[in-house]
Design an enzyme around this catalytic site. Structure first.
Site, short mmCIF file in Angstrom:
data_model
loop_
_atom_site.label_atom_id
_atom_site.label_comp_id
_atom_site.label_asym_id
_atom_site.label_seq_id
_atom_site.Cartn_x
_atom_site.Cartn_y
_atom_site.Cartn_z
N CYS A 161 -38.40 -76.89 -24.78
CA CYS A 161 -37.22 -77.62 -25.26
C CYS A 161 -35.96 -76.79 -24.99
O CYS A 161 -35.75 -75.74 -25.59
CB CYS A 161 -37.42 -77.91 -26.74
N CYS A 209 -33.65 -76.11 -27.91
CA CYS A 209 -34.29 -75.13 -28.82
C CYS A 209 -34.02 -73.71 -28.33
O CYS A 209 -33.70 -72.81 -29.11
CB CYS A 209 -35.79 -75.35 -28.89
#
Ligand SMILES: [Zn+2]
Length: 144
Positions: A69, A72
């Site tokens: 991600c 993230c």
């Protein structure tokens, strides 16, 4: 009588009792003698998650993330730095949702990154989407 708080050790995950007025000093774990606060988020997994969520008297802020991600990964260094600002009133932790899908499913994590704040076993706040450092610290302080 001094009020004491339950603080879970980030290393051996044993629950320590710390007088509230001594919390700012940090202190060391009664069992493994290592510092109770390290100024960094701790990694939680299926084995230690329940203990940190349920046994801690200080708020636990969990970053649900995954290695693939991009937002993230962008937020990770901000979250890491935020730990130094938010400890010891709050514990910061990370759950890799790819490695721990059961934890993510239990809390209904549908998008990442998602921050969830817990206090004594209950969810008290949730925020999805990446935040920069100042926004993250501000949000956390406003919820705790
Ligand atoms: Zn310990």
């Amino acid at each position: 009588m001094a009020e004491s708080l339950q603080v879970v050790c980030p290393h051996c995950h044993v629950t320590n009792r710390v007088p509230r007025e001594r919390l700012a000093e940090g202190g060391a774990c009664g069992k493994c003698k290592r510092p109770l606060f390290t100024a960094h988020p701790i990694e939680l997994d299926g084995a230690n998650f329940v203990r940190h969520v349920g046994a801690s008297d200080i708020a636990l802020l969990v970053d649900f993330w995954a290695p693939w991600c991009a937002p993230c990964r962008m937020m990770a260094p901000h979250f890491d730095k935020a730990a130094a600002q938010l400890e010891p009133g709050m514990r910061l932790a990370k759950v890799n949702t790819e490695a721990e899908p059961d934890i993510a499913a239990r809390y209904g994590i549908r998008s990442i990154p998602t921050l969830v704040m817990f206090r004594r076993g209950s969810e008290i706040a949730r925020q999805s989407g990446a935040m920069d450092g100042p926004a993250l610290v501000r949000w956390a302080r406003s919820q705790a």
